[in-house]
Structure formats: C-alpha cells, structure tokens
Design a protein around this motif. Structure first.
Motif, PDB file in Angstrom:
ATOM      1  N   MET A 191      10.975 -54.765-105.065  1.00 28.17           N
ATOM      2  CA  MET A 191      11.145 -53.797-103.967  1.00 28.17           C
ATOM      3  C   MET A 191       9.943 -52.879-103.871  1.00 28.17           C
ATOM      4  SD  MET A 191      13.541 -54.216-101.986  1.00 28.17           S
ATOM      5  CE  MET A 191      13.875 -52.718-101.070  1.00 28.17           C
ATOM      6  N   ALA A 192       9.832 -52.335-102.738  1.00 30.39           N
ATOM      7  CA  ALA A 192       8.680 -51.451-102.526  1.00 30.39           C
ATOM      8  C   ALA A 192       8.890 -50.090-103.192  1.00 30.39           C
ATOM      9  CB  ALA A 192       8.469 -51.249-101.026  1.00 30.39           C
ATOM     10  N   ARG A 193       7.810 -49.469-103.583  1.00 28.06           N
ATOM     11  CA  ARG A 193       7.853 -48.091-104.083  1.00 28.06           C
ATOM     12  C   ARG A 193       6.776 -47.322-103.342  1.00 28.06           C
ATOM     13  NH1 ARG A 193       8.795 -43.703-104.421  1.00 28.06           N
ATOM     14  NH2 ARG A 193       9.767 -42.573-106.119  1.00 28.06           N
ATOM     15  N   PHE A 194       7.215 -46.517-102.382  1.00 28.88           N
ATOM     16  CA  PHE A 194       6.221 -45.825-101.570  1.00 28.88           C
ATOM     17  C   PHE A 194       5.623 -44.625-102.294  1.00 28.88           C
ATOM     18  CE2 PHE A 194       8.583 -47.459 -97.679  1.00 28.88           C
ATOM     19  CZ  PHE A 194       7.733 -48.546 -97.571  1.00 28.88           C
ATOM     20  N   GLY A 195       4.381 -44.442-102.034  1.00 29.65           N
ATOM     21  CA  GLY A 195       3.695 -43.286-102.599  1.00 29.65           C
ATOM     22  C   GLY A 195       2.458 -42.976-101.776  1.00 29.65           C
ATOM     23  N   MET A 196       1.794 -41.935-102.182  1.00 32.99           N
ATOM     24  CA  MET A 196       0.578 -41.548-101.475  1.00 32.99           C
ATOM     25  C   MET A 196      -0.546 -41.343-102.474  1.00 32.99           C
ATOM     26  SD  MET A 196       1.333 -38.683 -98.607  1.00 32.99           S
ATOM     27  CE  MET A 196       2.384 -39.006 -97.192  1.00 32.99           C
ATOM     28  N   VAL A 197      -1.736 -41.591-101.983  1.00 36.71           N
ATOM     29  CA  VAL A 197      -2.926 -41.245-102.742  1.00 36.71           C
ATOM     30  C   VAL A 197      -3.762 -40.351-101.848  1.00 36.71           C
ATOM     31  CG1 VAL A 197      -5.005 -42.111-103.844  1.00 36.71           C
ATOM     32  CG2 VAL A 197      -2.874 -43.387-104.035  1.00 36.71           C
ATOM     33  N   ILE A 198      -4.199 -39.239-102.390  1.00 37.97           N
ATOM     34  CA  ILE A 198      -4.945 -38.295-101.583  1.00 37.97           C
ATOM     35  C   ILE A 198      -6.311 -38.059-102.220  1.00 37.97           C
ATOM     36  CG2 ILE A 198      -5.025 -35.884-100.829  1.00 37.97           C
ATOM     37  CD1 ILE A 198      -1.788 -36.398-100.662  1.00 37.97           C
ATOM     38  N   ASP A 199      -7.315 -38.306-101.406  1.00 38.05           N
ATOM     39  CA  ASP A 199      -8.684 -38.171-101.875  1.00 38.05           C
ATOM     40  C   ASP A 199      -9.153 -36.736-101.618  1.00 38.05           C
ATOM     41  OD1 ASP A 199     -11.332 -38.292-102.465  1.00 38.05           O
ATOM     42  OD2 ASP A 199     -11.734 -40.120-101.317  1.00 38.05           O
ATOM     43  N   THR A 200      -9.096 -35.923-102.664  1.00 41.54           N
ATOM     44  CA  THR A 200      -9.402 -34.505-102.454  1.00 41.54           C
ATOM     45  C   THR A 200     -10.894 -34.281-102.194  1.00 41.54           C
ATOM     46  OG1 THR A 200      -9.722 -34.143-104.807  1.00 41.54           O
ATOM     47  CG2 THR A 200      -7.520 -33.782-103.938  1.00 41.54           C
ATOM     48  N   LYS A 201     -11.672 -35.276-102.463  1.00 45.91           N
ATOM     49  CA  LYS A 201     -13.095 -35.155-102.166  1.00 45.91           C
ATOM     50  C   LYS A 201     -13.293 -35.039-100.646  1.00 45.91           C
ATOM     51  CE  LYS A 201     -17.312 -37.607-103.190  1.00 45.91           C
ATOM     52  NZ  LYS A 201     -17.902 -38.801-103.741  1.00 45.91           N
ATOM     53  N   LYS A 202     -12.417 -35.728 -99.923  1.00 45.17           N
ATOM     54  CA  LYS A 202     -12.586 -35.744 -98.472  1.00 45.17           C
ATOM     55  C   LYS A 202     -11.802 -34.642 -97.767  1.00 45.17           C
ATOM     56  CE  LYS A 202     -12.782 -40.713 -97.907  1.00 45.17           C
ATOM     57  NZ  LYS A 202     -12.129 -41.678 -97.028  1.00 45.17           N
ATOM     58  N   CYS A 203     -10.686 -34.234 -98.345  1.00 45.12           N
ATOM     59  CA  CYS A 203      -9.833 -33.261 -97.645  1.00 45.12           C
ATOM     60  C   CYS A 203     -10.588 -31.961 -97.422  1.00 45.12           C
ATOM     61  CB  CYS A 203      -8.570 -32.997 -98.461  1.00 45.12           C
ATOM     62  SG  CYS A 203      -7.533 -31.699 -97.763  1.00 45.12           S
ATOM     63  N   VAL A 204     -10.524 -31.446 -96.204  1.00 40.08           N
ATOM     64  CA  VAL A 204     -11.199 -30.193 -95.898  1.00 40.08           C
ATOM     65  C   VAL A 204     -10.208 -29.044 -95.683  1.00 40.08           C
ATOM     66  CG1 VAL A 204     -13.277 -31.262 -94.959  1.00 40.08           C
ATOM     67  CG2 VAL A 204     -11.347 -30.785 -93.436  1.00 40.08           C
ATOM     68  N   GLY A 205      -8.941 -29.326 -95.865  1.00 39.28           N
ATOM     69  CA  GLY A 205      -7.954 -28.249 -95.727  1.00 39.28           C
ATOM     70  C   GLY A 205      -7.747 -27.788 -94.303  1.00 39.28           C
ATOM     71  N   CYS A 206      -7.934 -28.701 -93.349  1.00 36.27           N
ATOM     72  CA  CYS A 206      -7.896 -28.284 -91.942  1.00 36.27           C
ATOM     73  C   CYS A 206      -6.484 -28.050 -91.425  1.00 36.27           C
ATOM     74  CB  CYS A 206      -8.607 -29.307 -91.073  1.00 36.27           C
ATOM     75  SG  CYS A 206      -7.717 -30.874 -90.958  1.00 36.27           S
ATOM     76  N   MET A 207      -5.493 -28.539 -92.151  1.00 36.91           N
ATOM     77  CA  MET A 207      -4.083 -28.359 -91.789  1.00 36.91           C
ATOM     78  C   MET A 207      -3.616 -29.231 -90.620  1.00 36.91           C
ATOM     79  SD  MET A 207      -3.587 -24.282 -92.275  1.00 36.91           S
ATOM     80  CE  MET A 207      -1.829 -24.321 -92.582  1.00 36.91           C
ATOM     81  N   ASP A 208      -4.421 -30.187 -90.243  1.00 40.36           N
ATOM     82  CA  ASP A 208      -3.973 -31.084 -89.182  1.00 40.36           C
ATOM     83  C   ASP A 208      -2.677 -31.779 -89.609  1.00 40.36           C
ATOM     84  OD1 ASP A 208      -4.030 -32.291 -86.767  1.00 40.36           O
ATOM     85  OD2 ASP A 208      -5.730 -33.619 -87.173  1.00 40.36           O
TER      86      ASP A 208
END
Ligand SMILES: Nc1nc2c(c(=O)[nH]1)N[C@H]1C(S)=C(S)[C@@H](COP(=O)(O)OP(=O)(O)OC[C@H]3O[C@@H](n4cnc5c(=O)[nH]c(N)nc54)[C@H](O)[C@@H]3O)O[C@H]1N2
Ligand SMILES: Nc1nc2c(c(=O)[nH]1)N[C@H]1C(S)=C(S)[C@@H](COP(=O)(O)OP(=O)(O)OC[C@H]3O[C@@H](n4cnc5c(=O)[nH]c(N)nc54)[C@H](O)[C@@H]3O)O[C@H]1N2
Ligand code: SF4
Ligand code: SF4
Ligand code: SF4
Ligand code: SF4
Ligand code: SF4
Ligand SMILES: [Mo]
Lengths: 316, 737, 179
Positions: free
Chosen positions: C1-18
């Motif tokens: 079965m699937a196990r959903f998750g996220m990976v977030i590349d903080t190098k790219k995130c600029v905190g724009c809040m979009d």
C-alpha cells in the motif's frame, strides 16, 4: 543567537496553547475529589460501618453524584462540538484515555447510586418505590454491602487515576507526560475528599480519623510531587524546561505558594498539631487542602499547555 | 468517475501493484504512484476554468481562474504561460481577495467639499465623465492640451493613455521610471545600448553564478525570477548577495557581503579591479565588443579592495574571493541588474558599474546571462495619428535638465509634480491617475499634496479608496482585473507569446473597465474617432487577425506562443550594440561630453547623524506596494510591517521584538506605530521595513493604520542628474519608544 | 500500500507563503486559521548567519497520537496512503487530538470540529498534487509515495541528507526536510 519565527497564529494554539481552560481544571478536580469520596465511603462500607451515622455513609454518595455531575457539565462546556457529545458513546476507543474516562464515568454513576441507597437518604422521594426495595435487598446481606464498598473503591481508584492519565497520556506536553500524574491526582483526590469529610462531618470520631488519613495523604502527595519533579528533571531538555515552568517560571508562584505551601505543607502542620491535641481543630486547614487541590489542577492544566516539544520560542 | 468509485479503483490498482511487486518487479508500483499524482486534472461538476493573466503586480503571469457554482474559488498559474510556468506567486494566488474586498469603490464619485476632506456625492458615469470632459476642454482652451498629465502603472492603463495622446499631451508619466527602473535602464543603455526591460532579459535559470546587489529575490516575488532563482540554486549554482540586511536570498548565498548602505559603487569598482588585475575577465569578448577598455582599466586602478573595505565595510579578502568566484563561472555569471534602483541619486552610475561588471564576465548575449528578448509581431490597431503636442515634455524641456530622460522614456513623475507646483516651464492643470497611488509611490508627500492644490482637475481611476483618491475631484471605480478585458500582452521574453486578460466574474456594482472609461470619455471630448471599435473584443480580434492568430484559441487557452527564436549570440543573434560607438562602452564619451563621469566613480553619501539610522525598505512577498493591504487573503499572511532593528541596538535602546515604536525622521515627521523585529539579520547603521503599510485612508478598513509608511518618512530624496530618478534611501530616522 | 509523505527542499524555499494562501483558497480554511505555515530558523551573529526557511503542516505521522487519543473515532488514518484525517461529523471538539500533537498542527474550526491539513486528499484522489505543492513557485515541495522506492520522494530521501521535525517526540512524522 538563535532566532525563530513562525507565521502560524491559530486561535487557542498560538503563541501558546490554551485549548483547556477552567472547565477542564474544575472537571479534573471534581473528578479527583469524587474519586476520593468513593474510596473513603467505599472503605466505610467495606468495613461494615454503614450503620454508623457518618458523613461518609450518609452524604458522600449523594454529594459525589452532584459534584461529579457538575464536573461533567464543566467537561461538556469545554466541548466545541457539543451536539456531538453522544459520539463518545457510540464507540469505545481502546487507546484513548478519554474514551476510557467517558465509559468509567458511566459506570461510576450506578456505583454511587448503589452506595447511596444503602443508607437511603431521607430526601429521596418515597414514590421511587424500587429504590426502597433495592435498599432492603442490599442490606439483607452484609456481603452485598461489602461488594458495593469494593466496587466504589475500585471505581474510585480508576476514576482518580484516570484524571491524571488523561493528561499524562499526552506525550506532546512534556509537563504532563509522566506516569506519576495518575497517582498524584489520585492521592490529591483522596486528600481533598478526606479534608471535605473532616470539614463537614458532625461525627467527631470520623472527623479525627479522616484528619489523620488526610495527613497521611498529604505526606504521600508531597513525596509524589517530589518524584514527579525529579522525574521531569532527570529526563530530556524539553522535560526539564517543562518542570521549570512550575519550579521557576510563569506558574512557579502559584505552584509554590498555593499548591505546596498553602495547599499541603501548612494544613499538614496545622492538622498534625490538631490530631496531637496541640491546637484545636480548625476548618481552615481542610479548606486550604481543598483549595490547594483545585489550584493543583489549574497549575498542571495551564502550565502543561505551555510546555512543548517544538515551539522554539519556548525551548530557548 | 465519482470519487468513491475512484477510491475503490485506486485501492484495486494499489493491490494489484502490490502483487506485481511481490512477484518481482517494481514497475507496477511506479505506475501506481503516477496514478495518484501525475494524472491530468478533470473538472469537477460546476467548475469553470477561465484563463486570464494576473494583475496583483505588473509581471502579468498567466493564470487560470476557477469558478465553482458561480463563485470565484481560486486562481492558479497557467501551465502554458512562460511567465508563470504554471505557478503564481502568493499575491497572484491571493487574487480572489482583491475581487472580494468589501471596501471597493462602487460608483463614480465627485468631490463635494474641499479637497482632502473626502466628502463625496455618488454620481452616474455620464455625470462623472461629462464633468471630466468639461474640465479637460477648459484646460485645453486656456493652457493647451499639454497641461494635462497622465500617471499610469500597468497594462490596464493603455486605453486611457491612448485617449490622452489623442487629446494631445506628451506628459505621460509612470512611477515605474523615476521611482523604480529608470536609472538601471539608462545605465545599461549607456553601456550596451539597450535596456534591461520588464520582464528583465535575464537568463537566471542557466546562470552558474548569480550576484544580487540589493535585489531581494524571494521577498521581491517577481515570479519567473524567483522560480529561476530557486532552480539555479537547486542545481548547485553559486549565489553572491550584497545587502545591508541578511535577506532571504542571503540565506541561500555562498557569499554574503554585508555592505554599508550606499557604498555599492565602491564595491563594484574594487571587484572590477580585482577581475581586471588578475586577468579574470572574458578577454576575447571584451576585445571584440568593448570600447574604451584601456581607459577604463587605467581609471579603476585606484580602487583596491583595501580601499573599498574602508568605504563598504566588506573585508578585502571577501571582495577578492567573491570576485574570483564570479570569474570562475563566466560567462554564465549574471550580475542582476536590479529593478528598484532609485536609491541614492547616483543610481544610473551604479547601474552602469553593474553593466560593466557583466561586460567583463561576457554575460550579455550569452546563456546564463542577458538574452535578446523574443517577441511576436502583432500589429497595433490602425488609429488616426495623434496630434503633435506643441510643447515638449514638461519634466525636461529640450532634454536639458536630465540628458538621458529623453522622448523614448516615460515622463518623470517628480518633473511633472514640480511643474505643477511652479508652473514652469508651463503650467500643469490636470492629472489623471490610473493604477498608481502617487502618495505612496513618490517621495515627499507634502510636495505631491502641494501640487494637487494647484490642479483644476484630479481624476483618480482606482479600485479602492486610496489616500490619493481622497484628494481627487473625481474618483472612477474600475472593475478589478478579474472582471475585464485589457489590451493583449505581446510580451518580450525568452520565448514569444501573446496573452489575454479576460473577465472571470461580473463587476459587483457600477465598476467599469478602463477601455470603456477611455472610450466614453473620448466620446465626450470629441475624440470618438480615436476609438473606432465598439468594444474591446473587436479591438483584440482585429489585432489577432492582423497577426494571423486565432482569437478563439487565445480565449480558450489564454495564451498563444510563437515559434522559438534565437535569443543568444551563439543561437544566431547578431552582437549589435546600439551605443554611439556601436560597442559596449567601458568608457563613455557621451557621458564625458556632458561633463559626467565616463567611468563610474564612487562618491560618499551623507551618513546618519548620531542616534539616527538610515531607513531602507523593500518588499514583502505577500504584498504589492501599497495596493494589497486591504486584501484579506493577503493581510491574513501579514497585516502590518515590522521594523527590523539590529538586536544589539535594540538591547541598547531597551526594546524587544513585538514592542511598538514610532519613527521620527530628520525632518521631524513622525510615523504611525510599528512593531519592532529585533534581529541579527541587519547591520547596526540602518533599519528596514517593507513598503506599502501604514495606510491613512479610513475607508480602507482592513489596512487603516496597520504598520508604518516608509513613504511618509521619505521627505528627502536625491535626484539622479542623468535621468531624474529620485534616490529614496537617503532618509534617517530615530525611534520614539 | 501507499504511504504518502512529503519532502521539502529548504534550500529552495523562500518563505513566500504561497503554499499558505493556496491552502486557504483550495480548502476554504476559515479566516484567522491556517493548516500550513512558515518557520524561519536562524543561527549565528551578523553577518555570519545560517538560516533555514521551511513550510510546515501536519506530518501525517505513522504513529499518530492524535488518532489514538480520539475518544470518538473521528481522527483516523485514511485507507489511502496513511493520511491522517478527521471525520467532521464524529468529532465532539474535545481537543484531545490538539493536545496530543507535538507539532500543534491542529486547531478547532469555528464550526466546532478539529481541523488540520488533509494532504489535500480530495486532490490526491483525483491524481493531483496537494494544493500547496502544486503552487509553490520554487518547486521546493515534493509529495508522493514513500513506500515506492522509485517515487521522487523516495529518491530524494535516498540521495540527500534529511531530517523530520522533532522525531524525538516519537510520532514518526512523514514529512522530511532536506537542505
Ligand atoms: N512581493 C512583491 N514583489 C515585488 C514587488 C512587490 O510590490 N511585492 N514589486 C516589484 C517591483 S516593481 C520592483 S521594482 C521590485 C523591487 O525589488 P528589488 O529591486 O529586488 O529591491 P529594492 O526594493 O530595490 O531593494 C530592497 C533590498 O535592497 C536592500 N538595500 C537597501 N539599501 C541598499 C544598499 O545601499 N545597497 C544594497 N546592496 N542593498 C540595499 C534592502 O535591504 C532590501 O533587501 O520588486 C518587484 N517584486
Ligand atoms: N517609499 C517607497 N516608494 C516607492 C517604492 C518603495 O519601495 N518605497 N517603490 C517604487 C517602485 S519600485 C514602484 S514600481 C512604484 C509603484 O508605485 P504604484 O504603481 O503607484 O504602486 P501602488 O502604491 O501599489 O499603487 C497602485 C494603485 O493601483 C490601484 N489598483 C490596483 N488594481 C487596480 C486596477 O485594476 N485598476 C486601477 N485603475 N487601479 C488599480 C491600487 O489600489 C493602488 O492605489 O512605487 C515606487 N515608490
Ligand atoms: S508576479 Fe505574482 S502578483 Fe505579479 S503577476 Fe505574477 S503572480 Fe501576479
Ligand atoms: S510556496 Fe514554496 S517557497 Fe513559498 S513558502 Fe511555501 S514552500 Fe516555501
Ligand atoms: S502532526 Fe500532529 S496532527 Fe498530524 S498526524 Fe502527527 S500528531 Fe497527528
Ligand atoms: S477534537 Fe474531535 S477529532 Fe480531536 S480528539 Fe476530540 S473528537 Fe477526536
Ligand atoms: S496538503 Fe492541502 S491541506 Fe495540507 S497544507 Fe497543503 S494545501 Fe493545505
Ligand atoms: Mo518597481
């Protein structure tokens, strides 16, 4: 220098959590008190003293029903989706202390009613014939009375422990996250219940017995509080920070002055002197104990919500 | 498939995939995960998708608006659009908040009492436009059509601009020139012969090294640039940031240079000396395309990193290392031109220094550098020729004052303002403003108000009751971008395309689109023949047909792309530099001839007196200038600005984050209260805030008195002698606790 | 079965809040509340500062205390991908789950029920990315099946150093941050 900012500002969650207010503190306090009352009055039944004119036998069960109902009403007030309250009783969630609690409370009522009808209070409407029949039946065999006593004591312990477990199961709040909390609330419940009887009973002997008992509970409570704090202080940094909230932080004054000082140590001294006939018994001491028990719940409920794993502002 | 059966379906596929995996291969599972997230979207029932383009700022990102059961639901990027690349910035995503703003202007208003008292009567469009036409006709007869000026920002202003040209005025002005990109465009033009344009012709995506001098990408949310910035960063590109404040971009940088404000030219000169001394520049490129390199080289000999250190506070070693880092990646080293460049009054020269540094890297015309924008040829509508104004632009008679603010450029706003106050070289008697809040965009609000007092007519076309609208004689309520067609956007970009803005919703009240306003007003002015079309769709259709393109397709897709064109030298662009020498001018005879520095020189700027801090300012990622502070979706993200203050200074002053203070500038002007952000992320000699807050218009109920206004504090400005731009980073403030 | 998750590349995130704005419009998150937010963490003294900007939300934990503590069975783990969700009509608003979440990811919706990030399950079921992921201008967020070794999220986790938030809290969070 560490700087941490977050854009989140959800109501009742930020900047510090405040989902639980007086309702839960009152509920936990009354729950503990009633638990103590059940144990005390259950003990009297168990010892076959149901015929004595003790407050424990005459009034505690009724008072218990009333106080517990007030507590449950406070709990109800806390719910944000009140019309869904019945949802708690369409399911039993084995891993959820709150679900356990909901069902324990359901069992506590009949136990208290059984307890109550052993010494049928005069104010019960005579129309409720069946109560009288039941009462007669129960009194027909001392073992039945004993059994009711045991049931009350067992459920009382469960209820008392539950009021603590409810909080201590929240691993997310480091201050609460201590198994000792169940014991602490149980003993505090016993102590406040004893103090209550000591305060209101007209039966001299009962009054002194319970004052003595209370002294024991108060001492136990001190030890348990000590263990509780040591437990936190010897754990991870977040737990140490959590302990600091009550030891030296925002809730330290309330904790030291009202819970430890006025709620335990001073009444303990007064009552110890009184039982040794050094001074006269005074209602001040039990009132202080009861108030201290209430403040204890407030302090733990409020300070616990300040304690945190992830809020950097809190961690640093 | 409804969602329930879909879920079942997914479960079954999941299970099957599991079996396949158990069997041997992973292939099945790959497909399964694709089934969850890579499938094309199917519209739910009752959802309409309408392509248009964004107007929360002037970048014009292609968008798709979703309307669910007749209600505006959300706005996403149009994947076909090269500007948005399928993703909007937070402001674009917050577009529905502009549509729903409860404080929107609802009907035309005519001033009832004194200017600025904000007493109005609601009138019909016919009354409002007749009133304006009458005044405009009187101004024309008494003073000539040149005495009307038009201030505009954004593509929505095109039709009124056309109307104003038909009326006969040359005074068409925009804060985006003299308060924004003007110095940079002139600086680059003096060097390469061409502007940088908007959207900037920068191939950030392929840059191996990106140098940001104050350009705070990530807070400045110019969408495509931010996307490409993240992409080049993600690909391991090297980033160098020069900023007195540890910006978001600084957090991504390999080298962060904490420059003393106002000393960038010193740094640029020292960088160039290091690069020239160490022979790190693109020699072939400079030999081939450069003009006056030897003179330039001789001129910059004096600027050692040690010298620059005394001016900029940046360690000589850091200057050298960062210069070498740039050289390592040339020609894919892109020194960002900047955009809002009106800082200190010597901005054209600073921009020229930036241009020269780019020239040394050989980045102009090269991949990862500055490209040659492609565009589709879409003919203009064949209007009758405009009358030729008898008088030239009022800001710069005979191009004598600002030698490079010539006819091809927008009129200088502050030039128009001055003429309005002084009546020289000729009086200005009427202003029409469109999509610009001059009280926020221009420095020194008192001067703007003084000018307004001299007007016979001030018409403000806006969507909300701004501060400027409060001073108008007539306020015209425009439909927001989601409710209207605008002129098509024939973009100059990496790839050629045309984009359409079209209505998504109906205007809720009496609001009208700009084209309608322009056409009706032209009718009243007797200029109806300049608007030979009946409505804008007819106009757009004409242009599309003339270009051989399908209007229906444009409506359906929101965008039509043209064939790929070469944009770099190696793709076939002819390296032409329309400067006087036909080459990249390291040494500018043009400037020398006019008595200006042929090679940029560093000049010291006034420093803050003791107890004062230089006020610097910039962008919040969730707001646009002064125009989004009443947009609830966006104010929920940020509803007031903060004053960044170095933490050590804060401690010394006894303030902490969250405290409110007021600012008092060198001229004694006191601001609204503003929350302190005590932080390590800024130098000790300056304070920083985001622009656009501290609204004083009571009718903007959400924005009213939230935060402080930098515009209010900017009473001083230094005018750039080359092009008239207003340097605004020259104000000093103290804190009132 | 699937196990959903996220990976977030903080190098790219600029905190724009979009991502925050998009979540609000997509999911009609009530005014004054958010299901995702931006944290900025900086260390050091000027000008030598390290800064991480990241987008946060419910971690859809693998041992979610918010689910186990729920007395009504309202908080639950969805069949698809282990997503942690709330049945609005079962929720009593007792707030146990809010107290139980070490990330403070939940809040009480003004309608009375516990609310939080759903991983945009309605979109995921349609084969789309969550709204926040699909708008992010820096493309710093990745959503997918952690159990699938070939998914983008798995490949990122295998190839780059990553860290979940406060794993010590013991809830097995399924959102990972790389930098
Ligand atoms: N979200 C959002 N994005 C926008 C806009 C918006 O309104 N909102 N507006 C758009 C427009 S029109 C423009 S022009 C751009 C403007 O954005 P940019 O051109 O990127 O930036 P500026 O506003 O010029 O400069 C702000 C930065 O310069 C730094 N700074 C201040 N003084 C100095 C100095 O003396 N030297 C150096 N090196 N740095 C200094 C400040 O600390 C700040 O980080 O943003 C565009 N993008
Ligand atoms: N102090 C200070 N001054 C600055 C800057 C700064 O950072 N600080 N930045 C400078 C820069 S870079 C620039 S580009 C300029 C920008 O200056 P402006 O373009 O004047 O920007 P705003 O102040 O946002 O004013 C835009 C106006 O357009 C209105 N508007 C919004 N949508 C519509 C619409 O659909 N139709 C109509 N008719 N009106 C609409 C808004 O309500 C608002 O009143 O400001 C410059 N001035
Ligand atoms: S950059 Fe943002 S606000 Fe500007 S047009 Fe694009 S999406 Fe809209
Ligand atoms: S949208 Fe993307 S870049 Fe912007 S804050 Fe969210 S995760 Fe970061
Ligand atoms: S982050 Fe919090 S709400 Fe989300 S699953 Fe984990 S414990 Fe539950
Ligand atoms: S608030 Fe609702 S979801 Fe949360 S624990 Fe209580 S009943 Fe469950
Ligand atoms: S996954 Fe959906 S619900 Fe969760 S934060 Fe992102 S947009 Fe909001
Ligand atoms: Mo600008």
């Amino acid at each position: 220098m560490n700087e941490f900012t977050t854009t989140r500002s959800n109501h009742l969650v930020d900047p510090v959590m405040h989902i639980y207010g007086w309702e839960i503190a009152v509920y936990l306090f009354l729950g503990g008190l009633v638990a103590g009352m059940m144990i005390v009055s259950g003990y009297f039944l168990y010892r076959g003293r149901e015929k004595e004119d003790t407050c424990s036998c005459l009034y505690l069960p009724t008072l218990g029903i009333i106080l517990l109902s007030i507590g449950m009403f406070a709990l109800f007030l806390d719910l944000d989706y009140k019309v869904h309250v019945w949802r708690m009783y369409t399911t039993f969630q084995i891993a959820s202390p709150m679900s356990w609690g909901a069902w324990i409370l359901i069992l506590v009522y009949p136990a208290l009613i059984l307890n109550m009808i052993i010494r049928l209070p005069w104010y019960l409407p005579t129309k409720l014939k069946f109560l009288f029949t039941w009462s007669e039946k129960l009194n027909s065999n001392p073992n039945y009375v004993k059994a009711v006593g045991i049931i009350n004591m067992v459920l009382g312990i469960m209820l008392g422990v539950y009021t603590g477990i409810l909080l201590s199961s929240f691993g997310a709040r480091p201050l609460w996250n201590s198994a000792i909390l169940g014991l602490l609330f149980l003993v505090s419940g016993l102590s406040t219940a004893s103090a209550l009887v000591h305060l209101i009973t007209k039966n001299k002997e009962e009054s002194i017995t319970l004052a003595k008992a209370d002294n024991g509970f108060l001492m136990a409570e001190l030890v348990i509080l000590f263990l509780f704090i040591i437990g936190l202080l010897s754990s991870t940094q977040v737990h140490i920070n959590a302990a600091d909230i009550i030891l030296s932080g925002a809730y330290a004054p309330a904790f030291w002055v009202f819970v430890v000082g006025l709620g335990i140590v001073i009444p303990l001294i007064i009552q110890s002197l009184a039982v040794r006939h050094k001074i006269k018994h005074t209602p001040v001491a039990p009132i202080m104990v009861i108030a201290g028990g209430l403040v204890l719940r407030f302090v733990i409920v409020y300070a616990g919500q300040l304690s945190h794993w992830t809020k950097k502002a809190f961690l640093e | 498939m409804n969602s329930l059966s879909r879920r079942k379906f997914l479960k079954i596929t999941g299970a099957t995939a599991g079996l396949v995996v158990a069997g041997s291969t992973l292939g099945g599972l790959v497909k399964k995960s694709n089934a969850y997230i890579d499938k094309k979207y199917e519209n739910g029932k009752g959802v309409k998708k309408i392509p248009t383009f964004c107007d929360l700022c002037f970048w014009k990102c292609g968008s798709i608006a979703y309307v669910k059961n007749g209600e505006l639901w959300k706005i996403e990027g149009n994947p076909e659009d090269p500007l948005s690349r399928g993703r909007l910035c937070p402001r674009g995503t917050g577009g529905p908040g502009a549509f729903r703003d409860p404080d929107r202007l609802k009907s035309p208003l005519i001033r009832k009492t004194e200017r600025g008292q904000e007493q109005w009567v609601e009138v019909t469009w016919d009354e409002a436009l007749s009133y304006i036409a009458d005044k405009m006709n009187r101004i024309k007869t008494s003073f000539g059509p040149e005495s009307m000026a038009y201030f505009v920002h954004g593509i929505g202003g095109n039709f009124i601009k056309h109307m104003m040209k038909a009326y006969g005025t040359p005074n068409i002005s925009a804060p985006s020139f003299a308060q924004c990109r003007g110095p940079r465009d002139i600086g680059f033009r003096l060097t390469f012969g061409e502007d940088v344009g908007s959207p900037e012709r920068m191939d950030i995506q392929n840059a191996k090294c990106l140098v940001l001098i104050g350009s705070h990408l990530g807070e400045n949310m110019h969408n495509t640039q931010v996307q490409e910035f993240a992409e080049m960063n993600g690909a391991g590109g090297s980033i160098i940031v020069v900023d007195p404040r540890f910006s978001v971009a600084a957090g991504k940088a390999k080298y962060y240079l904490p420059i003393k404000p106002g000393t960038d030219i010193a740094l640029l000169l020292a960088w160039m000396k290091v690069i020239v001394d160490e022979n790190l520049f693109d020699k072939d490129y400079v030999d081939k395309y450069g003009f006056g390199f030897e003179q330039f080289k001789a001129e910059i000999q004096q600027y050692t990193p040690e010298w620059a250190y005394t001016e900029t506070g940046i360690e000589p070693e850091l200057i050298r290392t960062s210069a070498r880092e740039m050289a390592k990646h040339k020609p894919a080293t892109l020194i960002h031109s900047g955009r809002h460049t009106t800082w200190y009054g010597d901005d054209t020269q600073r921009s020229r220094a930036i241009a020269l540094l780019n020239a040394l890297m050989g980045s102009w015309g090269r991949k990862g550098g500055y490209y040659y924008p492609a565009s589709m040829s879409v003919p203009n509508y064949p209007y009758p020729p405009y009358p030729k104004p008898e008088k030239g632009k009022v800001d710069n008679p005979g191009n004598t004052i600002y030698p490079f603010a010539t006819e091809g450029h927008d009129t200088i706003t502050n030039g128009v303002r001055e003429a309005t106050i002084t009546g020289k070289p000729y009086p200005i008697k009427g202003w029409i403003t469109y999509g610009t809040n001059l009280l926020y965009a221009m420095p020194n609000q008192d001067e703007t108000l003084k000018a307004i007092q001299n007007l016979d007519l001030l018409v403000v076309v806006d969507v909300v009751p701004t501060e400027l609208a409060g001073w108008a004689d007539v306020v015209l309520p425009e439909s927001v971008y989601l409710e209207r067609f605008d002129d098509i956007n024939v973009e100059f970009f990496k790839e050629p395309f045309v984009a359409l803005r079209q209505p998504v919703m109906d205007s809720p009240n009496e609001q009208k689109p700009n084209w309608w306003i322009a056409k009706k007003l032209a009718d009243k002015l007797g200029l109806g023949h300049y608007f030979p079309w009946n409505d804008i769709e007819e106009y757009i259709k004409y242009r599309m047909t003339a270009a051989g393109l399908s209007y229906d397709e444009l409506k359906k897709k929101g965008i039509i792309k043209g064939a790929k064109q070469p944009i770099f030298f190696n793709e076939g662009i002819n390296p032409e530099f329309p400067t006087p020498s036909g080459k990249i001018e390291f040494y500018s005879l043009q400037l020398a001839g006019l008595g200006h520095d042929p090679v940029p020189k560093f000049k010291k700027h006034k420093e803050p007196p003791p107890g004062f801090f230089r006020l610097i300012f910039g962008r919040s990622p969730v707001h646009t200038f002064s125009k989004t502070q009443n947009n609830k979706l966006l104010t929920e993200m940020q509803d007031e600005n903060e004053l960044w203050l170095n933490i050590n200074i804060a401690k010394r002053l006894g303030v902490k984050s969250g405290d409110y203070v007021k600012l008092k500038n060198q001229d004694g002007v006191v601001s609204n209260k503003i929350k302190v952000k005590a932080t390590e992320r800024i130098r000790q000699d300056c304070v920083y805030m985001t622009h656009g807050f501290g609204h004083t218009s009571k009718k903007l109920r959400q924005a009213f008195l939230k935060g402080a206004s930098d515009s209010q504090m900017i009473t001083q400005y230094t005018v750039d002698p080359l092009m008239g731009g207003t340097g605004m980073n020259v104000n000093f403030v103290t804190l009132e606790l | 079965m699937a196990r959903f998750g996220m990976v977030i590349d903080t190098k790219k995130c600029v905190g724009c809040m979009d991502c925050v704005v998009a979540c609000k419009t997509e999911n009609n998150v009530p005014e004054g509340f958010c299901r995702d937010w931006i944290a900025t963490d900086s260390k050091g003294t000027f000008p030598n500062i390290q800064m991480q900007i990241r987008t946060e939300r419910c971690n859809h934990c693998d041992s979610p205390p918010c689910v186990s503590c729920c007395p009504c069975g309202a908080s639950h783990v969805h069949d698809l991908g282990g997503v942690v969700l709330v049945h609005h009509d079962k929720c009593s608003g007792c707030k146990a789950c809010i107290a139980a979440c070490p990330y403070d990811a939940r809040f009480i919706n003004p309608d009375g029920y516990a609310d939080k990030c759903t991983f945009c399950i309605h979109r995921v079921e349609e084969g789309l990315n969550p709204a926040c992921v699909s708008v992010c201008p820096t493309r710093c967020m990745y959503f997918g099946d952690l159990d699938d070794p070939n998914s983008e999220v798995s490949r990122l986790l295998n190839s780059r150093k990553n860290k979940a938030l406060v794993p010590e809290a013991g809830t097995k969070p399924q959102i990972f941050y790389i930098d």
